[in-house]
Design a protein around this motif. Structure first.
Motif, PDB file in Angstrom:
ATOM      1  N   SER A 563     -28.091 -44.673  37.895  1.00 58.26           N
ATOM      2  CA  SER A 563     -29.396 -45.215  38.271  1.00 58.26           C
ATOM      3  C   SER A 563     -29.627 -46.610  37.710  1.00 58.26           C
ATOM      4  N   SER A 564     -29.196 -46.852  36.475  1.00 54.57           N
ATOM      5  CA  SER A 564     -29.404 -48.175  35.891  1.00 54.57           C
ATOM      6  C   SER A 564     -28.583 -49.230  36.610  1.00 54.57           C
ATOM      7  N   SER A 570     -33.340 -41.844  39.929  1.00 53.88           N
ATOM      8  CA  SER A 570     -32.498 -40.721  39.514  1.00 53.88           C
ATOM      9  C   SER A 570     -33.261 -39.409  39.661  1.00 53.88           C
ATOM     10  N   PRO A 571     -32.602 -38.350  40.122  1.00 53.02           N
ATOM     11  CA  PRO A 571     -33.248 -37.029  40.154  1.00 53.02           C
ATOM     12  C   PRO A 571     -33.303 -36.377  38.781  1.00 53.02           C
ATOM     13  N   ASN A 572     -32.592 -36.958  37.812  1.00 57.42           N
ATOM     14  CA  ASN A 572     -32.602 -36.437  36.453  1.00 57.42           C
ATOM     15  C   ASN A 572     -33.923 -36.811  35.787  1.00 57.42           C
ATOM     16  N   GLU A 577     -37.642 -40.914  33.552  1.00 55.23           N
ATOM     17  CA  GLU A 577     -38.717 -41.244  32.623  1.00 55.23           C
ATOM     18  C   GLU A 577     -38.309 -42.373  31.683  1.00 55.23           C
ATOM     19  N   GLU A 578     -37.061 -42.357  31.235  1.00 57.32           N
ATOM     20  CA  GLU A 578     -36.608 -43.389  30.305  1.00 57.32           C
ATOM     21  C   GLU A 578     -36.495 -44.754  30.982  1.00 57.32           C
ATOM     22  N   LEU A 579     -35.912 -44.784  32.185  1.00 54.80           N
ATOM     23  CA  LEU A 579     -35.732 -46.061  32.875  1.00 54.80           C
ATOM     24  C   LEU A 579     -37.059 -46.668  33.336  1.00 54.80           C
ATOM     25  N   GLY A 583     -39.812 -50.234  27.743  1.00 54.93           N
ATOM     26  CA  GLY A 583     -38.502 -50.739  27.350  1.00 54.93           C
ATOM     27  C   GLY A 583     -37.394 -50.393  28.313  1.00 54.93           C
ATOM     28  N   GLY A 584     -37.700 -49.612  29.358  1.00 56.99           N
ATOM     29  CA  GLY A 584     -36.686 -49.245  30.333  1.00 56.99           C
ATOM     30  C   GLY A 584     -36.377 -50.377  31.302  1.00 56.99           C
ATOM     31  N   ASP A 585     -35.260 -50.242  32.010  1.00 57.45           N
ATOM     32  CA  ASP A 585     -34.847 -51.282  32.958  1.00 57.45           C
ATOM     33  C   ASP A 585     -35.890 -51.527  34.041  1.00 57.45           C
ATOM     34  N   TYR A 586     -36.666 -50.485  34.382  1.00 51.30           N
ATOM     35  CA  TYR A 586     -37.623 -50.608  35.500  1.00 51.30           C
ATOM     36  C   TYR A 586     -39.059 -50.358  35.033  1.00 51.30           C
ATOM     37  N   GLU A 587     -39.332 -50.775  33.818  1.00 49.63           N
ATOM     38  CA  GLU A 587     -40.691 -50.648  33.282  1.00 49.63           C
ATOM     39  C   GLU A 587     -41.666 -51.450  34.140  1.00 49.63           C
ATOM     40  N   GLY A 588     -42.743 -50.800  34.558  1.00 51.40           N
ATOM     41  CA  GLY A 588     -43.766 -51.480  35.345  1.00 51.40           C
ATOM     42  C   GLY A 588     -43.400 -51.711  36.796  1.00 51.40           C
ATOM     43  N   ILE A 589     -42.269 -51.180  37.242  1.00 49.52           N
ATOM     44  CA  ILE A 589     -41.834 -51.364  38.639  1.00 49.52           C
ATOM     45  C   ILE A 589     -42.124 -50.080  39.401  1.00 49.52           C
ATOM     46  N   ASN A 590     -43.177 -50.113  40.202  1.00 47.87           N
ATOM     47  CA  ASN A 590     -43.611 -48.881  40.880  1.00 47.87           C
ATOM     48  C   ASN A 590     -42.621 -48.407  41.928  1.00 47.87           C
ATOM     49  N   ALA A 591     -41.754 -49.294  42.432  1.00 52.32           N
ATOM     50  CA  ALA A 591     -40.779 -48.899  43.450  1.00 52.32           C
ATOM     51  C   ALA A 591     -39.778 -47.890  42.911  1.00 52.32           C
ATOM     52  N   TYR A 592     -39.567 -47.893  41.587  1.00 56.81           N
ATOM     53  CA  TYR A 592     -38.575 -46.984  41.017  1.00 56.81           C
ATOM     54  C   TYR A 592     -39.090 -45.551  40.947  1.00 56.81           C
ATOM     55  N   ILE A 593     -40.399 -45.380  40.840  1.00 58.82           N
ATOM     56  CA  ILE A 593     -40.980 -44.042  40.708  1.00 58.82           C
ATOM     57  C   ILE A 593     -41.331 -43.506  42.092  1.00 58.82           C
TER      58      ILE A 593
END
Length: 629
Positions: A563-564, A570-572, A577-579, A583-593
């Motif tokens: 996923s990174s 990721s389905p995991n 949640e971490e990404l 501090g995750g790679d996609y913090e604040g990016i709503n497209a990832y969720i």
């Protein structure tokens, strides 16, 4: 007047050189780009060369390209030369017929030749791979060699061989010492053309390969489906190799002519022990690796995976091989339909990664085997929202790989969020954004957008509703001047070249991570909730190892790497949640969720009759777009 013509000719020549070589210079410069963009230089770095050298697939494709090119060139040059010489001594009618047959592959479109080879190998049940690619390259190189050699043979005195034999030469000596030296320029020209054609070939190679064997052109094609600057690095390496070869060919004779042909015995004595030491070291390393790998649970076994191009984390394959001792052979497809054709034709893979609707079709046609739930240790790590989807309610056949939605990526400096909230997908008809939008070249996603904009289900079988969606799309392409694209939307939107476009959520996540001015919006009217999942075909040869691979990919380490690197959700549960967290790679990016709380979001359901209708209507939409343009 003559001076002016010469000046004009020089300027024209300079412009032609710039036209041909500027793209190569551009590619070389961007091979040292620190960022992932293919168009925006952000700083100097050797990052992509490191990635290239660490990629076994890239190095193997480079080896495959040049080994096949060298072998095909040697074999086709010898065969073509002998055939041309023999043909010159044949009857006129035989010579004319063979020449016409020889010219046929040169005039035929490559796609015709490619399909012919593919059907030939399928008919005789020849397993496709390195050998089939080599045979195909030899076959299409021979006509070029014969075409280069024949004019040289025609220019020879027809009595030359007879004269040599009258002087005591044997037929073989007449051929090798008299005929061949006279036609050497033609042989060299034919060999160079054959080598160039082999290195350059894509279409024929693509249709005749299998078992994970890829040459450079196939590798670059699969890499170009998503943003991957390693393309520039490996292409630059090829340019360097070819340039070095040309320099050696042209400079070496001059250097050798000036050098004395003396070799110091002392150097020889030092060289031989050095070679022995290096070979011994290589043998010891190989033996050590062999002993180590032989102790692993699946040592010596091979897993065949068929996945989308550029859809796998950087370290997943390597880590799985180190963990199990198995060898993973991965092939890539461009569409679910392409994958389906191979599976239906009986090509054996251990793992497939199709999309939701295609999984439904494969299940209905008994092309998948049920998963052994006792062997799956990963299901508890996956999110509930991505399990039990309509195409496989009990996850009897599939384990999620990636999931997401289809939405609108937009430039926040150009598009008012109020317009998006008010219009949803109908913003693609808002003439305020005429000429500033991208449509995605996908019949399924485009009709989903139109149907949702009209308030219909994306899975409708009502022909009137499908007709209304068609008219909506025709209106869009005729009035809005959209650019219809595929994955090039990713880099283009990252550079802010249009105001908005239809895009997959994972691609939008990358765009937003590259450009802070980009946003992602999901209309309240609903969208496509899609899922790609791992399945095991009915004819898989190694289902036990396939289960291990599914567990590995779904585990925290595998899912994080996946996923990174790729950018899709990721389905995991823990990885997502971490990404997406602080501090995750996609913090604040709503497209990832992935959105899971809208009842109007739908999973695509496969229906063959509806698919045919949509496919036909989408072709008409593209015709309307070309006419409007």
């Amino acid at each position: 007047m003559k001076k002016g013509n010469r000046t004009f000719g020089r300027i024209l020549m300079i412009l032609m050189i710039v036209f041909f070589y500027l793209p190569i210079v551009y590619m070389i410069v961007f091979s040292f780009n620190e960022g992932k963009s293919l168009t925006s230089f952000t700083g100097f770095s050797l990052r992509w060369y490191k990635h290239m050298l660490e990629s076994r697939d890239m190095m193997e494709s480079l080896y495959t390209t040049f080994s096949i090119a060298v072998l095909a060139t040697l074999i086709s040059t010898v065969t073509g030369t002998i055939s041309a010489i023999g043909l010159s001594k044949s009857k006129k009618i035989v010579r004319e017929v063979v020449e016409q047959v020889n010219n046929l592959p040169l005039m035929n479109p490559e796609i015709v030749t490619a399909i012919g080879f593919m059907l030939l190998f399928i008919t005789f049940q020849v397993e496709k791979g390195y050998i089939t690619m080599l045979l195909a390259h030899i076959a299409f190189c021979i006509p070029y060699v014969m075409l280069s050699v024949m004019p040289k043979i025609r220019s020879l005195d027809p009595n030359l061989a007879d004269a040599a034999m009258d002087l005591g030469a044997t037929p073989l000596q007449a051929l090798t010492k008299v005929i061949v030296p006279q036609i050497t320029p033609g042989i060299i020209s034919g060999a160079l053309i054959a080598f160039t054609m082999s290195v350059d070939d894509f279409i024929i190679s693509y249709f005749v390969t299998g078992s994970g064997v890829k040459n450079l052109s196939i590798m670059v094609y699969t890499m170009s489906k998503r943003v991957n600057p390693s393309i520039n690095a490996i292409s630059t390496l090829v340019v360097v190799i070819i340039t070095a070869v040309l320099l050696v060919i042209n400079v070496a004779p001059m250097i050798m002519a000036k050098r004395q042909k003396k070799v110091e015995i002392g150097k020889r004595r030092m060289l031989l022990p050095g070679i022995v030491a290096v070979v011994s070291l290589i043998v010891l390393i190989c033996l050590a690796n062999l002993r180590e790998s032989s102790q692993l649970p699946y040592a010596g076994e091979t897993l065949y995976v068929y996945n989308w191009g550029e859809y796998t984390g950087e370290n997943i394959i390597r880590d799985f091989e180190e963990k199990t001792g198995a060898v993973v052979v991965m092939e890539n497809f461009d569409s679910n339909e392409q994958m389906y054709i191979k599976v239906v034709n009986g090509e054996a893979y251990d793992i497939l990664v199709p999309s939701d609707y295609m999984i439904q079709r494969l299940i209905e046609e008994d092309l998948l085997q049920t998963l052994d739930q006792d062997r799956l240790t990963c299901m508890d790590e996956l999110m509930d929202a991505v399990k039990g989807l309509p195409y496989d309610p009990e996850n009897t056949y599939s384990v999620p790989y990636f999931w997401g939605t289809v939405g609108i990526v937009y430039d926040t400096t150009k598009v008012d969020i109020e317009d998006l909230e008010e219009e949803g997908f109908n913003i693609f008809l808002d003439e305020k954004y005429r000429g500033d939008i991208y449509l995605y070249d996908s019949e399924r996603d485009s009709f989903m957008m139109a149907l949702k904009a009209l308030g219909y289900s994306m899975n409708t079988e009502n022909e009137e509703e499908l007709q209304a969606a068609y008219e909506w799309l025709v209106q869009c392409v005729q009035t809005m001047e959209p650019e219809i694209v595929t994955d090039e939307i990713i880099d283009n939107m990252a550079q802010g070249r249009k105001a908005l476009g239809l895009i997959y959520s994972g691609d939008a996540a990358y765009v937003m991570s590259e450009n802070e001015d980009m946003g992602f919006y999901l209309p309240e009217s609903g969208t496509n909730l899609w899922s790609d999942a791992m399945v095991i075909p009915a004819n898989a040869k190694n289902p036990e190892l396939a289960h291990e691979f599914i567990n590995h990919v779904s585990s925290y380490d595998g899912a994080y790497d996946n996923s990174s690197y790729v950018g899709y959700t990721s389905p995991n549960q823990e990885v997502m949640e971490e990404l997406s967290g602080e501090g995750g790679d996609y913090e604040g990016i709503n497209a990832y969720i992935t959105r899971t709380d809208n009842e109007l979001d739908e999973v695509f359901v496969y229906n063959e009759d509806t698919r045919k209708i949509i496919s036909n209507l989408w072709s008409k939409v593209k015709i309307a777009a070309s006419n409007a343009g």
